[in-house]
Write an enzyme that holds these catalytic residues in place. Structure first.
Site, PDB file in Angstrom:
ATOM      1  N   ASP A 455      29.222 114.474  12.526  1.00 15.16           N
ATOM      2  CA  ASP A 455      29.733 114.111  13.847  1.00 15.16           C
ATOM      3  C   ASP A 455      31.205 113.717  13.656  1.00 15.16           C
ATOM      4  O   ASP A 455      31.647 113.482  12.529  1.00 15.16           O
ATOM      5  CB  ASP A 455      28.909 112.927  14.372  1.00 15.16           C
ATOM      6  CG  ASP A 455      29.405 112.421  15.708  1.00 15.16           C
ATOM      7  OD1 ASP A 455      29.770 113.251  16.552  1.00 15.16           O
ATOM      8  OD2 ASP A 455      29.439 111.197  15.910  1.00 15.16           O
ATOM      9  N   LYS A 456      31.974 113.664  14.733  1.00 16.52           N
ATOM     10  CA  LYS A 456      33.382 113.272  14.615  1.00 16.52           C
ATOM     11  C   LYS A 456      33.574 111.801  14.959  1.00 16.52           C
ATOM     12  O   LYS A 456      34.014 111.006  14.145  1.00 16.52           O
ATOM     13  CB  LYS A 456      34.256 114.129  15.543  1.00 16.52           C
ATOM     14  CG  LYS A 456      35.727 113.726  15.514  1.00 16.52           C
ATOM     15  CD  LYS A 456      36.531 114.460  16.565  1.00 16.52           C
ATOM     16  CE  LYS A 456      36.258 113.966  17.963  1.00 16.52           C
ATOM     17  NZ  LYS A 456      36.815 112.611  18.220  1.00 16.52           N
ATOM     18  N   THR A 457      33.210 111.450  16.188  1.00 17.37           N
ATOM     19  CA  THR A 457      33.500 110.120  16.702  1.00 17.37           C
ATOM     20  C   THR A 457      32.743 109.043  15.945  1.00 17.37           C
ATOM     21  O   THR A 457      31.525 109.054  15.903  1.00 17.37           O
ATOM     22  CB  THR A 457      33.098 110.053  18.194  1.00 17.37           C
ATOM     23  OG1 THR A 457      33.654 111.176  18.845  1.00 17.37           O
ATOM     24  CG2 THR A 457      33.586 108.777  18.819  1.00 17.37           C
ATOM     25  N   LYS A 635      44.472 120.924  31.499  1.00 18.69           N
ATOM     26  CA  LYS A 635      44.993 120.244  30.295  1.00 18.69           C
ATOM     27  C   LYS A 635      46.206 119.352  30.603  1.00 18.69           C
ATOM     28  O   LYS A 635      47.065 119.165  29.749  1.00 18.69           O
ATOM     29  CB  LYS A 635      45.367 121.255  29.208  1.00 18.69           C
ATOM     30  CG  LYS A 635      44.192 122.049  28.644  1.00 18.69           C
ATOM     31  CD  LYS A 635      44.635 122.940  27.503  1.00 18.69           C
ATOM     32  CE  LYS A 635      43.468 123.648  26.849  1.00 18.69           C
ATOM     33  NZ  LYS A 635      42.708 124.528  27.744  1.00 18.69           N
ATOM     34  N   LYS A 654      52.047 114.518  32.545  1.00 18.36           N
ATOM     35  CA  LYS A 654      51.921 114.605  31.084  1.00 18.36           C
ATOM     36  C   LYS A 654      50.742 115.518  30.769  1.00 18.36           C
ATOM     37  O   LYS A 654      49.810 115.651  31.571  1.00 18.36           O
ATOM     38  CB  LYS A 654      51.709 113.222  30.471  1.00 18.36           C
ATOM     39  CG  LYS A 654      50.360 112.606  30.762  1.00 18.36           C
ATOM     40  CD  LYS A 654      50.173 111.300  30.030  1.00 18.36           C
ATOM     41  CE  LYS A 654      48.781 110.746  30.354  1.00 18.36           C
ATOM     42  NZ  LYS A 654      48.636 109.351  30.065  1.00 18.36           N
ATOM     43  N   ARG A 845      32.094 120.114  22.300  1.00 20.07           N
ATOM     44  CA  ARG A 845      31.307 120.084  23.540  1.00 20.07           C
ATOM     45  C   ARG A 845      29.835 120.415  23.263  1.00 20.07           C
ATOM     46  O   ARG A 845      29.209 121.174  23.990  1.00 20.07           O
ATOM     47  CB  ARG A 845      31.883 121.062  24.577  1.00 20.07           C
ATOM     48  CG  ARG A 845      33.189 120.598  25.199  1.00 20.07           C
ATOM     49  CD  ARG A 845      32.944 119.437  26.126  1.00 20.07           C
ATOM     50  NE  ARG A 845      34.176 118.907  26.691  1.00 20.07           N
ATOM     51  CZ  ARG A 845      34.256 117.686  27.208  1.00 20.07           C
ATOM     52  NH1 ARG A 845      33.227 116.883  27.176  1.00 20.07           N
ATOM     53  NH2 ARG A 845      35.384 117.247  27.726  1.00 20.07           N
ATOM     54  N   LYS A 851      23.139 120.335  18.770  1.00 25.12           N
ATOM     55  CA  LYS A 851      23.404 119.943  17.378  1.00 25.12           C
ATOM     56  C   LYS A 851      22.173 120.211  16.517  1.00 25.12           C
ATOM     57  O   LYS A 851      22.273 120.739  15.412  1.00 25.12           O
ATOM     58  CB  LYS A 851      23.790 118.458  17.310  1.00 25.12           C
ATOM     59  CG  LYS A 851      25.153 118.127  17.900  1.00 25.12           C
ATOM     60  CD  LYS A 851      25.465 116.658  17.696  1.00 25.12           C
ATOM     61  CE  LYS A 851      26.852 116.302  18.235  1.00 25.12           C
ATOM     62  NZ  LYS A 851      27.220 114.906  17.962  1.00 25.12           N
TER      63      LYS A 851
END
Length: 1133
Positions: A455-457, A635, A654, A845, A851
């Site tokens: 996982d990343k987070t 974006k 931004k 996503r 997963k």
């Protein structure tokens, strides 16, 4: 049933879901001549795919073919399928899961519920009180080894087949089952304790009499639950009321979907407007909720208040929901429980825990089957040499029982005790403190991993954003030069302060229409007219205004949901001490915190205005005229504000550099600097502005409102109007924000890559964020290209994109969850084959179920061992689906670490866990397993030689206690001491991770090594038995004494031969066993003649036999180490 609910995270195309589920049920199996992507015909153009469905005929289809099912199929493995199907059918019948249905839930009246809903308890246990014994017995006897010994032990109740004493067969089997049951019971008890801790968390429940405390597991559908800030939401709820006057709150969902963004949730308007809390019970209202579903991103329901005139009807969507396992980030919320327990979104997206079986156990199971075959062949040979005389069938079975020691029952006990020892060593390792082994049956899996899915987070990152860089085109500021920006800001606001204060009290109508010259949008010579100071001032002001951040002051919120007066708010004077920022994105919070650090502080914000505090303490008010929120398509995000002091209208924007490059005025530095920051692993945002005249804004507002009211193509018309404003913006600055990585993530990932482990990152986060972290963590090395898989929605697009990807070499892949679904639907085999060739893969996503699907795919297509690591509730399915699941116990909670097989406190600990403990566990278990087999084979060889010499009689060579003692007190301690052996020092294993690659090939335990041990056993057994028969004097009892003593000494010397690094406990075990044997000789008069065994003749005969059986092996080992040393010995020397 959860399994039957279609997964469609975006919830857009029902037809596609049905098609996909059908495809999932019937896995595509390719014909004898598989069609590879290389042979796929490419269409002339993309238009070809937009035609009729018949166009797809030109594409290869994976054809499903019917298997021939007959007697041959049944015998070669069909029986397993048949038995499995029967068991599944029986399990489904026993469970009798009722169908999930939509429901009507009355506020505060659980008793009005039409049907019974599941209990709201977390359950990670495998068994209950009734299923524990049958479940454990089934798990044990599904192994061929144990089933075989059960049959052999039962055969001893038949007098004709009885060989020896009953206890020689039943005692070892009973001991094995007792040890296993105790270990499983301990594991199950700890799981129960962890579940109990989670289920016992207390929550406030609103009743007519007031608040009462209830346990999380006692919450029911229809309850009104109060959840405080930073408290976990216990069940799926509809958001009725909050302490925040705006009627909204933020929640953290990283435990559910892995996203770090705080989600804004909105209370039901009708209940939020009620004067007091008690009114929730006086009104007659109910919520209609759709049936429970997997999709965490959608919800449909209605709120109805009946006692109003007219009735109040309010539609409910995802923004009115509070899903279980999320955490309240602001204020206090009151929710109506609609789903509990198994019906909550988080549980529906979590697979049930499975009993994991290690690859080493499966390999040993195969070897025991080979031994059984050899045993039967040996028995048949014996009966054949007898000439099939008399009741030969009975003799055949007696020989099978006689040679039963060829398959040692102590194998499972030794391995299980070894696994417990490895678990204890892992938990006691001071270099990886806090590591917990939750599943003690698979430590060897840590040494066989090929794929690591992370996982990343919260796993790779700390989930904390820090502002690192501000670039103005001609000048760049880093963390060490931020004080210069601070001094420029103080100068900017110190000069005009005398004029600014009087104008602050003036009405906005008196303001000049024309902006001051300093802030002119168009200028022939901007570099001359704009000083660095004014450019910094403009950039910081833009960052401080262009966002969706809300400052919150703790003392403002009250638990009852009533708000304090505006006067009290004013008296607060925006104290810095108790201010916290809330936003949907941690990037925005980092930017606003940075503007605060350089002197421009966001102190207040509501729906229509925001206020900034200058370094001098002056409050500047800006009215928010329009907000254009960030979307993954655009974006970028924008805001139009009017400054109260000057009346000036400014459009700030931004966004990502790809979106902003075409919008801002021409410049020659943006692209280059964005590339430089990205290489440093920073997340870049381009900030720009455009000054609008009153006429320009009025014209835009009219067109924008008109577009928002249109019925057809509303989204397109609105975006067209906004785009008309997004032209020739003045580029102000480029910002760089770093998502701080966990400690030592880069060296750990490099270590794992060098060890031959392929790393896949599966995250629920956005594509840009995932790609950025992949670069900054060095998951993708700097020299590697990244192929971003374009979004695909049908077979044709997927085909074209796969062909484009196939042409890339040594390239990391980045793909979104939606595109992945389409690829797996049509080109599963081809996609997995291509993805497995990539050095790294990033899937963004991803839903929790996706997963787990990716893990299953890798297991099916590659047959390699997979490991999943995560820290959130959204990673539980992936962790449980993998061969080896590792949970990180972080700030986000314990859900992942509780469900995992191994729990660690930091990502960097995985390096030592795999390289050192994984290596040792696998190597030791392989050596231990094969040595225990050798111990059984040597005695069976001696029995075979003995029987063949004595006219093929089915009479045991050693009886009663000798057989039990041989596999227990005489050899158990030295053999088990192999669990302390190590071939490479931990420092060496970490320094040369390439050594790990050898483990994945499984060379420590293979048919080759097994055959070597078989040959050793036959040689030693033959030497010992023939030697004893040649040297025995007059009585048969001397054969037993000489051969058994030589056998024990041979086993002790063989243990010494196999040890690669000595431990003091190993020496102790050797002498303890020898002492036990010598001491027991005095008591075993039935088997040994004490007068004979004390003679010199006995000693020299035993010594001679032992030397002949062991010395050649010692010589071979020495020569092998000298002329063909293994890789690890080269390093250690």
């Amino acid at each position: 049933m959860a399994d039957s609910i279609p997964l469609n995270p975006m919830g857009r195309n029902a037809k596609k879901i049905a098609h996909y589920n059908a495809a999932r049920r019937h896995r595509y199996s390719l014909d004898d001549e598989p069609t590879n992507l290389d042979e796929m015909p490419l269409m002339m153009s993309e238009e070809g795919f937009e035609n009729d469905e018949s166009d797809y005929q030109t594409l290869p289809r994976a054809r499903v073919h019917q298997r021939q099912r007959g007697l041959c199929w049944f015998l070669t493995g069909g029986w397993k399928f048949f038995c499995g199907s029967c068991c599944d059918c029986l399990a489904r019948t026993c469970r009798r899961r009722k169908e999930l249905r939509a429901r009507t839930v009355w506020l505060g009246h659980p008793e009005k519920c039409e049907e019974k809903y599941p209990k709201n308890g977390i359950k990670n246990q495998k068994y209950n009180f009734l299923t524990f014994v049958p479940g454990v017995l089934y798990q044990q006897f599904k192994f061929f080894l144990n089933l075989y010994f059960l049959v052999v032990a039962c055969s001893q109740f038949v007098p004709a087949l009885k060989i020896g004493y009953l206890y020689t067969y039943w005692a070892p089997l009973g001991f094995v089952l007792a040890v296993t049951m105790v270990r499983e019971a301990v594991d199950e008890f700890w799981r129960y304790q962890r579940d109990k801790e989670m289920n016992s968390q207390l929550y406030s429940k609103l009743t007519v009499r007031g608040k009462v405390q209830v346990k999380s597991s006692d919450i029911q559908v229809g309850d009104l639950i109060v959840v405080e800030k930073n408290q976990r939401i216990p069940a799926d709820m509809i958001f009725l009321r909050t302490s925040d006057k705006a009627g909204s709150c933020f929640i953290r969902t990283d435990q559910l979907d892995g996203e770090t963004d705080w989600k804004l949730k909105v209370a039901v308007v009708c209940t939020q407007r009620l004067p007091a809390l008690g009114d929730l019970f006086t009104i007659s209202a109910y919520v209609y909720a759709q049936k429970p579903q997997l999709d965490i991103h959608s919800f449909e329901g209605n709120f109805t208040r009946e006692d109003g005139d007219p009735q109040v009807h309010e539609s409910l969507s995802i923004e009115n929901t509070l899903w279980a396992s999320t955490v309240v980030a602001s204020g206090t919320v009151i929710g109506l429980v609609i789903y509990t327990g198994k019906e909550t979104r988080s549980v529906l997206n979590t697979s049930s825990p499975k009993n994991k079986v290690g690859l080493l156990d499966l390999e040993l199971n195969r070897l025991t089957k080979a031994l059984f075959l050899a045993q039967v062949v040996l028995a048949v040979v014996m009966v054949a040499l007898q000439g099939f005389v008399g009741p030969w069938f009975r003799n055949l079975f007696r020989f099978v029982v006689l040679f039963s020691y060829i398959i040692p029952i102590s194998l499972r006990v030794n391995l299980d005790m070894g696994k417990s020892a490895y678990g204890w060593m892992i938990m006691k390792d001071e270099n990886i403190p806090g590591t917990v082994v939750r599943t003690s049956t698979i430590p060897e899996e840590l040494g066989r991993l090929v794929y690591l899915l992370t996982d990343k987070t919260g796993t790779l990152t700390q989930n904390e954003m820090v502002f690192k860089r501000l670039h103005l085109g001609t000048v760049s500021y880093g963390t060490d030069t931020m004080d210069e920006i601070q001094s420029h800001m103080m100068q900017s606001y110190a000069q005009p302060s005398s004029q600014a204060r009087p104008s602050n009290s003036g009405a906005s109508s008196v303001t000049p229409r024309k902006p001051p010259p300093t802030f002119a949008a168009k200028s022939a010579t901007p570099k001359v007219r704009k000083s660095v100071s004014s450019r910094i001032h403009e950039a910081v002001k833009a960052i401080a205004l262009c966002h969706n951040v809300t400052p919150v002051y703790e003392s403002r919120a009250s638990v009852t949901g009533e708000t304090e007066s505006a006067a009290a708010e004013a008296d607060q004077d925006f104290d810095d001490g108790n201010r916290t920022y809330q936003a949907s994105s941690p990037d925005e919070v980092a930017l606003v915190r940075w503007t605060e650090s350089v002197g421009l502080t966001l102190v207040n914000r509501d729906l229509t205005s925001m206020q900034l505090k200058t370094p001098a303490g002056q409050i500047l008010t800006y009215y928010i005229l329009q907000i254009f929120p960030f979307t993954s398509e655009s974006k970028r995000m924008g805001v139009i504000v009017r400054e109260e002091a000057t009346g000036e209208v400014t459009f700030y924007m931004k966004g990502a550099d790809v979106a902003m490059a075409s919008i801002v005025q021409y410049n020659d530095w943006l692209e280059e600097e964005c590339g430089n920051m990205a290489r440093e692993g920073l997340r870049t945002l381009v900030v720009a502005k455009k000054s609008l005249s009153e006429e320009q804004y009025t014209d835009f507002e009219n067109r924008y409102n008109q577009a928002k009211l249109s019925i057809h193509d509303r989204t397109m018309k609105v975006s067209t109007v906004v785009e008309s404003l997004e032209r020739e913006l003045e580029l102000l600055c480029l910002t760089g924000v770093e998502d701080q990585l966990q400690a030592d993530v880069r060296p750990t990932l490099e270590l794992l890559r060098n060890a031959g482990i392929k790393i896949w990152m599966l995250t629920g986060d956005k594509l840009e964020t995932a790609t950025c972290i992949a670069k900054s963590s060095h998951l993708v090395s700097r020299s590697q290209d990244i192929h971003v898989f374009r979004p695909v929605s049908n077979r044709g697009e997927a085909h074209l994109e796969l062909n484009a990807f196939r042409k890339k070499h040594d390239c990391a892949l980045v793909i979104s969850g939606d595109s992945l679904e389409v690829c797996l639907q049509y080109y599963e085999h081809e996609f997995v084959e291509l993805a497995c060739q990539c050095p790294a893969v990033v899937c963004c996503r991803c839903s929790p179920t996706q997963k787990a699907q990716i893990v299953q795919l890798l297991k099916q297509h590659t047959e390699n061992r997979t490991c999943a690591i995560g820290d959130g509730g959204n990673d539980v399915s992936m962790i449980q689906a993998a061969d080896c699941g590792i949970g990180i116990e972080g700030k986000e909670g314990k859900q992942a670490s509780l469900a995992a097989d191994f729990s660690i406190t930091q990502f960097k600990h995985i390096g030592r866990l795999l390289m050192v403990h994984g290596r040792n566990s696998y190597k030791r278990s392989a050596a231990l397993g094969q040595f225990v087999m050798h111990r059984g084979m040597i005695i069976s060889t001696m029995q075979a030689v003995f029987s063949s010499i004595f006219y093929f009689a089915s009479v045991p060579l050693y009886q009663g206690f000798l057989m039990v003692g041989y596999s227990t007190i005489y050899t158990m301690f030295p053999v088990f001491s192999l669990v302390l052996d190590q071939d490479v020092k931990p420092e060496m294993a970490l320094l040369y991770p390439e050594l790990y690659k050898d483990l994945t090939k499984g060379r420590s335990l293979s048919f080759k090594t097994f055959l070597i041990w078989v040959l050793i056993s036959i040689y030693q057994g033959g030497i010992l038995m023939y030697g004893a028969l040649l040297l025995f004097e007059s009585e048969f009892v001397h054969v037993v004494a000489i051969s058994f003593t030589a056998l024990i000494l041979t086993e002790l010397l063989m243990v010494a031969l196999n040890i690669r690094s000595w431990h003091w406990l190993m020496v102790l075990a050797e002498f303890l066993s020898l002492g036990c044997y010598v001491a027991s000789l005095a008591f075993l008069n039935e088997y040994f003649d004490l007068a004979f065994i004390t003679t010199p003749a006995f000693l020299w005969k035993v010594t001679a036999m032992t030397v002949v059986s062991c010395l050649p092996l010692y010589i071979i080992k020495y020569l092998k180490r000298k002329f063909s040393p293994p890789s690890y010995s080269k390093l250690s020397s």
